[in-house]
Design an enzyme around this catalytic site. Structure first.
Site: not given
Ligand code: NVA
Ligand code: CP
Length: 311
Positions: A109, A136, A139, A225, A265, A293
């Site tokens: 990540r 992502h 997801q 989101d 998500c 997930r």
């Molecule tokens: N769009 C959000 C998703 C978190 C799972 C982010 O990138 O922070």
């Molecule tokens: N939806 C998701 O990826 O959650 P986290 O940021 O908690 O991993």
């Protein structure tokens, strides 16, 4: 552990897999989930190691990958930027060489998509994108599996995306091209999707709407989101103002199909992108979505490490 780099399969964005591969993975997910729910031990990845690299925060992604590899008989190692050499400028190419000599699969990540591409290019083992600024993919695998589980095939259906044209939105757009459904997108002015950044082929699988209610009309899935994604915190106040009319509320759910589901998500901000009434209401399946997930990623890790498996 010693596969030649050119033979290694990665999951860096949704379109890395074909529709046939997703059909296999969703079927595999169903079987793996069923084993888990009936407390049947299934250890195809015993003695295999997953390395997880986190350069941004996470609850679900860490939990689902770590629990997932353990439930498949393997183990996980957690690295983050703060206390590994990655945070002190070690090139990602060097990290990839080292990590992939000691593990069987890597999940990362991070910020720019380019980072996961560089990691994969120098890895001997499969690399999974656990979220970048651009995408992502894990997801959206879970989201689509959740729809299939609840309602059946997604082909030909309509997904309404309300809010920011972020990593999750881009991945929905790619998925629509691969799996042949339509995304109705409504973002505030100035936050429109960028088809090139989304990595689209331009097959006409999305439509943009100025009015979020128009986007939600007749949709099979309504989803959104956070207004401010990780890495964009400096824009938070401005975004709170700009996105105020892009909230999913009961009136919006009322204009979608009567059997529409609501997906998010998570983490969610009640009172911002969604009302509590919707996310905690009868059309919301966000807890199944979060749980899935785990199941889709178990199928994904099995596939990347072992290839197709007959049950
Ligand atoms: N769009 C959000 C998703 C978190 C799972 C982010 O990138 O922070
Ligand atoms: N939806 C998701 O990826 O959650 P986290 O940021 O908690 O991993």
């Amino acid at each position: 552990m010693t596969a030649a780099k050119r033979d290694v399969k990665h999951f860096l964005q949704f379109k890395d897999f074909t529709r046939a591969e997703f059909d296999y993975l969703f079927e595999r997910t169903r079987w793996i989930k069923q084993q888990f729910k009936s407390y049947k031990q299934y250890w195809p990845l015993s003695d295999r190691t997953l390395v997880m690299i986190f350069e941004k925060a996470s609850t679900r992604t860490r939990l689902s990958f770590e629990a997932g590899i353990q439930q498949l008989g393997g183990s996980a190692i957690y690295l983050n930027t703060r206390d590994s050499q990655l945070g002190r400028g070690e090139p990602v190419e060097d990290a990839a060489q080292v990590i992939s000599r000691m593990s069987d699969v890597i999940m990362i990540r991070t910020f720019e998509q380019r980072i996961v591409e560089r990691l994969a290019a120098h890895s001997r083992v499969p690399v999974i994108n656990g979220l970048t600024n651009e995408y992502h993919p894990c997801q959206i695998m879970a989201d689509i599996y959740t729809y299939i589980e609840q309602r059946g095939p997604i082909q030909g259906k309509t997904v309404a995306w309300i809010g920011d044209s972020n990593n999750v939105c881009n991945t929905w757009l790619q998925a629509a091209e691969v799996l042949d459904f339509t995304v109705h997108v409504s973002t505030p002015p100035g936050y429109e999707i960028e088809p090139e950044r989304a990595g689209l082929h331009g097959t006409g699988h999305f439509k943009q709407f100025a009015d979020p209610m128009e986007a939600a009309k007749g949709a099979d899935i309504v989803t959104t989101d956070v207004w401010t994604s990780m890495g964009f915190e400096a824009e938070n106040e401005e975004r709170l103002r700009d996105f105020a009319d892009w909230q999913v509320d009961a009136e919006m759910m009322g204009i979608a199909r009567p059997d529409a589901i609501f997906l998010h998500c998570l983490p969610a901000h009640r009172g911002e992108e969604v009302t509590a009434e919707v996310i905690d209401g009868p059309q919301s399946v966000v807890w199944d979505e979060a749980e899935n997930r785990l199941h889709v990623q178990k199928a994904l890790m099995e596939y990347l490490v072992l290839g197709r498996v007959d049950s």
